[in-house]
Design a protein around this motif. Structure first.
Motif, PDB file in Angstrom:
ATOM      1  N   SER A 293       0.827  -1.198   0.000  1.00 21.78           N
ATOM      2  CA  SER A 293       0.000   0.000   0.000  1.00 21.78           C
ATOM      3  C   SER A 293       0.865   1.254   0.000  1.00 21.78           C
ATOM      4  O   SER A 293       0.634   2.201  -0.773  1.00 21.78           O
ATOM      5  CB  SER A 293      -0.926  -0.010   1.220  1.00 21.78           C
ATOM      6  N   CYS A 294       1.869   1.281   0.857  1.00 20.31           N
ATOM      7  CA  CYS A 294       2.756   2.440   0.937  1.00 20.31           C
ATOM      8  C   CYS A 294       3.549   2.610  -0.352  1.00 20.31           C
ATOM      9  O   CYS A 294       3.727   3.740  -0.841  1.00 20.31           O
ATOM     10  CB  CYS A 294       3.691   2.287   2.131  1.00 20.31           C
ATOM     11  N   MET A 295       4.024   1.510  -0.919  1.00 18.48           N
ATOM     12  CA  MET A 295       4.784   1.580  -2.166  1.00 18.48           C
ATOM     13  C   MET A 295       3.946   2.149  -3.300  1.00 18.48           C
ATOM     14  O   MET A 295       4.400   3.032  -4.051  1.00 18.48           O
ATOM     15  CB  MET A 295       5.294   0.186  -2.546  1.00 18.48           C
ATOM     16  N   LEU A 296       2.732   1.643  -3.447  1.00 18.78           N
ATOM     17  CA  LEU A 296       1.881   2.100  -4.550  1.00 18.78           C
ATOM     18  C   LEU A 296       1.478   3.555  -4.371  1.00 18.78           C
ATOM     19  O   LEU A 296       1.472   4.329  -5.338  1.00 18.78           O
ATOM     20  CB  LEU A 296       0.653   1.202  -4.661  1.00 18.78           C
ATOM     21  N   ASP A 297       1.144   3.938  -3.158  1.00 19.35           N
ATOM     22  CA  ASP A 297       0.785   5.323  -2.892  1.00 19.35           C
ATOM     23  C   ASP A 297       1.949   6.252  -3.238  1.00 19.35           C
ATOM     24  O   ASP A 297       1.772   7.292  -3.893  1.00 19.35           O
ATOM     25  CB  ASP A 297       0.388   5.492  -1.429  1.00 19.35           C
ATOM     26  N   THR A 298       3.153   5.881  -2.811  1.00 23.84           N
ATOM     27  CA  THR A 298       4.323   6.717  -3.047  1.00 23.84           C
ATOM     28  C   THR A 298       4.658   6.774  -4.532  1.00 23.84           C
ATOM     29  O   THR A 298       5.009   7.837  -5.071  1.00 23.84           O
ATOM     30  CB  THR A 298       5.528   6.183  -2.255  1.00 23.84           C
TER      31      THR A 298
END
Length: 258
Positions: free
Chosen positions: A44-49
């Protein structure tokens, strides 16, 4: 804090010969899973970033600061996570099955180099003049995309091969004790950062199970404060399911702006 409820994968009662044949594998899948929830948080954090970097307006200084700050947070998150695996999971695997972690450990070294390179690119972008920013931002975006793609494949191996090795070599009690030692090593501020990404990424049932387990370990007021910090990252539908499941009223007003 134990998380057996959260990390148990749901299975259904076999209804056909093929399903009955698969029942032993399904039973294994109910055991403690070291990887699934934290990997949901990381994805989730990777895709958001990645999305934020892809649409970055390099002429907007406030947006630049916010986006690169999010990237900094992702890189710290990834560094912490691979260190936790190096310190806790890999020694446990090697103690029972020599060589089981070698491939992933080698990839961790590569990831550390990639994290450092992304940090250097972000620093260059921060320091660049207006004319140089677009090219640097595109380079950063593409390198981050490669890092994310590599990590997605890497996490799949951990969730499959590493889990199978852990389940084959450790009892449930040993896995729980190992997991509790890992959790105890995480400072409160880092735990809050992890939960910020993990809680919204979980299914409603996993989310409620995790927070109910946390509630059993905390006094009411600190638990309410924790939920208050996590709630802005949940949309109305997610909160409507979560609130009654953890014994809280559904109060209107907060929406998700990740």
């Amino acid at each position: 804090m134990t998380t057996d409820t959260l990390f148990a994968t749901e299975t259904r009662t076999p209804a056909s010969p093929a399903a009955r044949a698969a029942a032993p594998a399904a039973a294994v899948a109910q055991r403690l899973d070291f990887y699934a929830p934290i990997h949901k948080a990381l994805r989730s954090c990777m895709l958001d970033t990645l999305l934020r970097c892809g649409r970055l307006d390099v002429q907007d200084s406030a947006e630049m600061q916010a986006t690169l700050g999010r990237l900094d947070g992702l890189l710290r998150f990834c560094s912490r996570h691979l260190q936790h695996e190096n310190d806790f999971v890999h020694p446990a695997l090697e103690a029972r099955r020599t060589g089981a972690s070698w491939r992933i450990a080698g990839e961790h070294v590569e990831h550390q180099h990639h994290i450092a390179a992304l940090g250097d690119l972000a620093a260059q972008l921060r320091a660049a003049g207006a004319d140089s920013r677009p090219a640097l931002a595109l380079r950063l975006y593409r390198q981050l995309a490669l890092f994310v793609a590599d990590n997605f494949q890497h996490m799949h191996v951990e969730e499959t091969a590493h889990n199978q090795a852990l389940w084959a070599t450790h009892t449930d009690g040993e896995l729980t004790a190992l997991h509790d030692r890992l959790l105890a090593s995480i400072p409160p501020a880092d735990m809050l950062d992890d939960l910020r990404w993990m809680v919204p990424a979980l299914t409603p049932q996993e989310r409620a199970g995790l927070l109910n387990e946390i509630r059993q370990t905390m006094p009411p007021e600190p638990f309410a404060n924790l939920v208050d910090q996590l709630r802005p990252h949940l949309d109305h539908a997610a909160w409507a399911k979560l609130a009654p499941a953890i014994g809280l009223p559904q109060q209107p007003g907060l929406v998700c702006f990740a």
